[in-house]
Design a protein around this motif. Sequence first.
Motif, PDB file in Angstrom:
ATOM      1  N   GLU A  61     -11.958 -22.914  -3.751  1.00 20.59           N
ATOM      2  CA  GLU A  61     -11.044 -22.587  -3.061  1.00 20.59           C
ATOM      3  C   GLU A  61      -9.595 -22.721  -3.892  1.00 20.59           C
ATOM      4  O   GLU A  61      -9.578 -23.434  -4.655  1.00 20.59           O
ATOM      5  CB  GLU A  61     -10.447 -23.801  -2.332  1.00 20.59           C
ATOM      6  N   PHE A  62      -8.918 -21.236  -3.365  1.00 21.36           N
ATOM      7  CA  PHE A  62      -7.684 -21.127  -4.191  1.00 21.36           C
ATOM      8  C   PHE A  62      -6.845 -19.539  -2.987  1.00 21.36           C
ATOM      9  O   PHE A  62      -6.971 -19.250  -2.314  1.00 21.36           O
ATOM     10  CB  PHE A  62      -8.135 -20.474  -5.343  1.00 21.36           C
ATOM     11  N   TRP A  63      -5.362 -20.036  -3.251  1.00 16.59           N
ATOM     12  CA  TRP A  63      -4.289 -18.747  -3.030  1.00 16.59           C
ATOM     13  C   TRP A  63      -4.153 -17.951  -4.318  1.00 16.59           C
ATOM     14  O   TRP A  63      -4.466 -18.246  -5.462  1.00 16.59           O
ATOM     15  CB  TRP A  63      -3.345 -19.853  -3.089  1.00 16.59           C
ATOM     16  N   LEU A  64      -4.290 -16.536  -3.319  1.00 14.41           N
ATOM     17  CA  LEU A  64      -4.155 -15.010  -3.741  1.00 14.41           C
ATOM     18  C   LEU A  64      -2.784 -15.190  -3.698  1.00 14.41           C
ATOM     19  O   LEU A  64      -2.810 -15.166  -2.305  1.00 14.41           O
ATOM     20  CB  LEU A  64      -5.131 -15.013  -3.913  1.00 14.41           C
ATOM     21  N   ASN A  65      -1.334 -14.917  -5.246  1.00 11.78           N
ATOM     22  CA  ASN A  65      -0.453 -14.128  -4.383  1.00 11.78           C
ATOM     23  C   ASN A  65      -0.542 -12.654  -4.199  1.00 11.78           C
ATOM     24  O   ASN A  65      -0.560 -12.029  -5.758  1.00 11.78           O
ATOM     25  CB  ASN A  65       0.544 -15.282  -5.389  1.00 11.78           C
ATOM     26  N   VAL A  66      -0.015 -12.339  -3.549  1.00 11.35           N
ATOM     27  CA  VAL A  66      -0.233 -10.576  -3.344  1.00 11.35           C
ATOM     28  C   VAL A  66       1.426 -10.245  -3.629  1.00 11.35           C
ATOM     29  O   VAL A  66       1.871 -10.422  -2.308  1.00 11.35           O
ATOM     30  CB  VAL A  66      -0.728  -9.959  -2.268  1.00 11.35           C
ATOM     31  N   ASN A  67       1.338 -10.145  -4.655  1.00 14.29           N
ATOM     32  CA  ASN A  67       3.114  -9.830  -4.931  1.00 14.29           C
ATOM     33  C   ASN A  67       3.657  -7.896  -4.612  1.00 14.29           C
ATOM     34  O   ASN A  67       3.109  -7.129  -5.488  1.00 14.29           O
ATOM     35  CB  ASN A  67       3.925  -9.678  -5.775  1.00 14.29           C
ATOM     36  N   GLU A  68       3.995  -7.801  -3.273  1.00 13.10           N
ATOM     37  CA  GLU A  68       4.602  -6.663  -2.875  1.00 13.10           C
ATOM     38  C   GLU A  68       5.481  -6.098  -3.100  1.00 13.10           C
ATOM     39  O   GLU A  68       6.224  -6.365  -2.990  1.00 13.10           O
ATOM     40  CB  GLU A  68       3.447  -5.980  -1.844  1.00 13.10           C
ATOM     41  N   THR A  69       5.638  -5.122  -4.054  1.00 15.81           N
ATOM     42  CA  THR A  69       7.409  -3.931  -3.953  1.00 15.81           C
ATOM     43  C   THR A  69       7.682  -4.000  -2.892  1.00 15.81           C
ATOM     44  O   THR A  69       6.602  -1.809  -2.176  1.00 15.81           O
ATOM     45  CB  THR A  69       7.429  -3.241  -5.133  1.00 15.81           C
ATOM     46  N   ARG A  70       8.979  -3.659  -2.112  1.00 17.84           N
ATOM     47  CA  ARG A  70       8.862  -2.649  -0.978  1.00 17.84           C
ATOM     48  C   ARG A  70      10.301  -2.058  -1.113  1.00 17.84           C
ATOM     49  O   ARG A  70      11.409  -2.788  -1.875  1.00 17.84           O
ATOM     50  CB  ARG A  70       8.624  -3.202   0.135  1.00 17.84           C
ATOM     51  N   THR A  71      10.547  -0.926  -0.478  1.00 21.84           N
ATOM     52  CA  THR A  71      12.251  -0.776  -0.363  1.00 21.84           C
ATOM     53  C   THR A  71      13.124  -0.791   1.549  1.00 21.84           C
ATOM     54  O   THR A  71      12.564  -0.237   2.161  1.00 21.84           O
ATOM     55  CB  THR A  71      12.378   1.286  -0.889  1.00 21.84           C
ATOM     56  N   ASP A  72      14.136  -1.223   0.848  1.00 21.62           N
ATOM     57  CA  ASP A  72      14.689  -1.409   2.563  1.00 21.62           C
ATOM     58  C   ASP A  72      15.422  -0.045   2.580  1.00 21.62           C
ATOM     59  O   ASP A  72      15.500   0.631   2.094  1.00 21.62           O
ATOM     60  CB  ASP A  72      15.936  -2.180   2.485  1.00 21.62           C
ATOM     61  N   ALA A  73      16.352  -0.079   3.707  1.00 15.34           N
ATOM     62  CA  ALA A  73      17.131   1.187   4.454  1.00 15.34           C
ATOM     63  C   ALA A  73      18.222   1.729   3.639  1.00 15.34           C
ATOM     64  O   ALA A  73      18.035   2.701   3.578  1.00 15.34           O
ATOM     65  CB  ALA A  73      17.547   0.778   5.506  1.00 15.34           C
TER      66      ALA A  73
END
Length: 288
Positions: A26-38
């Motif tokens: 059992e473990f946590w996977l950290n998904v780091n996604e890059t997004r763009t604001d307005a």
Amino acid sequence: MQKLLAIGTVGKKIAVSGSERSRKFEFWLNVNETRTDADGKAYTVTTPVHCTAFRPLSDEEFGKRLTPGCGAIVRGLAEPLLVARDGKQFGALSIRYADVHVVGRDVQAGMSVSAVGYVGMADTNTVNEMQVCNFSMAENLLDKQTGETRALWMRCALWRRPDKTKVFGYIAPGTLVAVDGAPFVRLYTDKTGETRVSLECRVENLDLLGGRKTGDGAADDPASAEVGGVSDPEPVGSEPAAGEQSDGGSVEEPVKKKRKAPRMQPPVGIGWNASTFDSGAAADDLPF
């Protein structure tokens, strides 16, 4: 089956327990996604995904490779999870029966969910000159350990321009559909005052795999001839109550090439009651 694919970095704590035949990770996977604001500025959003994987006792190499900070590709059964921590509750994505591939420390993070199931409820709204079809879908899951069957529910939002909404007319109760998109979870309070969590999807691609049966037994969509239509399907457990509307997403053209309809039975059980949804997820004693 609601399949979630997540690519990210393994968290700091990995819990390992064993039985006579296998080890449970059992473990946590950290998904780091890059997004763009307005304004066009980039920012990072981190989504923690709880993962549960089983490996045979003979596979000692897997435990050596699965270490905090390593990159991993994880795929498995997608479910919402209600987690209690520091006196607060929050919703999280969960992957059960995970297939884990350790790929190193530098990975291109991201997530997607795909599912095939029967539509429960559907409605259409107009938001900021766009139209959105909000619908729920479900598929039965047989728990091999308990022998019990329950429905896996997911709420979906499909956004279209006003001139691209013809597909909305085919998204109706009893229709078999396949979807791909971006997953997220939403907290809500049921009629008893209990906090619940639901799995939701901002649909990017949708395929119609089967039509409804009309009163005289004739199908109103040619696709139903391939899989057989259904009338008033009833899932095990009731479907999620309508939550807040999703934020605007990308608008895709309808998929022209249909996926082959799988062999499956419509959900059976106690009916489409939108007020008593129970996701089956509980606040387990999980590692953080």
